[in-house]
Design an enzyme around this catalytic site. Structure first.
Site, mmCIF file in Angstrom:
data_model
loop_
_atom_site.group_PDB
_atom_site.id
_atom_site.type_symbol
_atom_site.label_atom_id
_atom_site.label_comp_id
_atom_site.label_asym_id
_atom_site.label_seq_id
_atom_site.Cartn_x
_atom_site.Cartn_y
_atom_site.Cartn_z
ATOM 1 N N ASP A 121 0.841 -1.192 0.000
ATOM 2 C CA ASP A 121 0.000 0.000 0.000
ATOM 3 C C ASP A 121 0.881 1.249 0.000
ATOM 4 O O ASP A 121 1.765 1.380 0.842
ATOM 5 C CB ASP A 121 -0.885 -0.015 1.246
ATOM 6 C CG ASP A 121 -2.019 0.989 1.195
ATOM 7 O OD1 ASP A 121 -1.845 2.063 0.563
ATOM 8 O OD2 ASP A 121 -3.062 0.723 1.787
ATOM 9 N N THR A 158 0.472 -11.629 -8.740
ATOM 10 C CA THR A 158 -0.571 -11.543 -7.719
ATOM 11 C C THR A 158 -1.913 -11.361 -8.429
ATOM 12 O O THR A 158 -1.974 -11.017 -9.613
ATOM 13 C CB THR A 158 -0.338 -10.353 -6.778
ATOM 14 O OG1 THR A 158 -0.595 -9.140 -7.493
ATOM 15 C CG2 THR A 158 1.077 -10.351 -6.212
#
Length: 167
Positions: free
Chosen positions: A73, A146
């Site tokens: 993040d 991912t």
């Protein structure tokens, strides 16, 4: 490690290696543990907590083959800046924990965060880019992705990959 699919995929591909995932949120940790047990993997450990603390306390300097920060993040708000991983403090910590020749892999979909990482990495004499002449790579050097990476590729979002090696 988010949903853990990358970590699990790497562990399945390389049963001879040990993998450790660090997740800030307990729900991700619980999901990973369930999947590790379901798949019968014996080469995966996970920890819940702040990556700064876990990496500092759990690993000796020069003990890691690689450190991978996939799409962490960017915490774009100024009040959340202390949570970012692409800082001189954390990247320097990761560099210390790498063995000579060990690699630091970073991936982000946030251009400003990639720029910040490059600025911070330039301050660390222990690390050198494996892709000199390029600020970052546009495609991953890793064969696994991912779930968010797959989604962002389908959406045509620019992705930024950096690989640095411990001198």
């Amino acid at each position: 490690f988010g949903g853990g699919e990358f970590l699990l995929g790497m562990a399945r591909r390389h049963p001879e290696c040990r993998f450790v995932g660090v997740e800030r949120f307990a729900e991700g940790h619980r999901g990973l543990v369930k999947n590790v047990l379901r798949l019968g993997l014996t080469n995966v450990l996970s920890a819940v907590g702040d990556a700064h603390v876990v990496v500092e306390v759990c690993f000796a300097d020069g003990s890691l083959e690689s450190v991978t920060l996939n799409f962490s993040d960017p915490w774009p708000k100024a009040r959340h800046a202390s949570r970012r991983l692409f800082t001189e403090e954390f990247l320097g910590l990761a560099a210390r924990k790498l063995r000579p020749g060990g690699r630091l892999h970073l991936a982000t979909d946030d251009g400003a965060y990639a720029e910040q990482a490059i600025e911070e990495l330039a301050k660390l004499p222990l690390l050198s880019s494996t892709h000199p002449g390029l600020r970052w790579m546009d495609s991953s050097p890793c064969p696994l992705r991912t779930r968010y990476e797959e989604k962002w590729i389908r959406e045509g979002r620019p992705l930024h990959y950096l690989v640095y090696e411990r001198r």
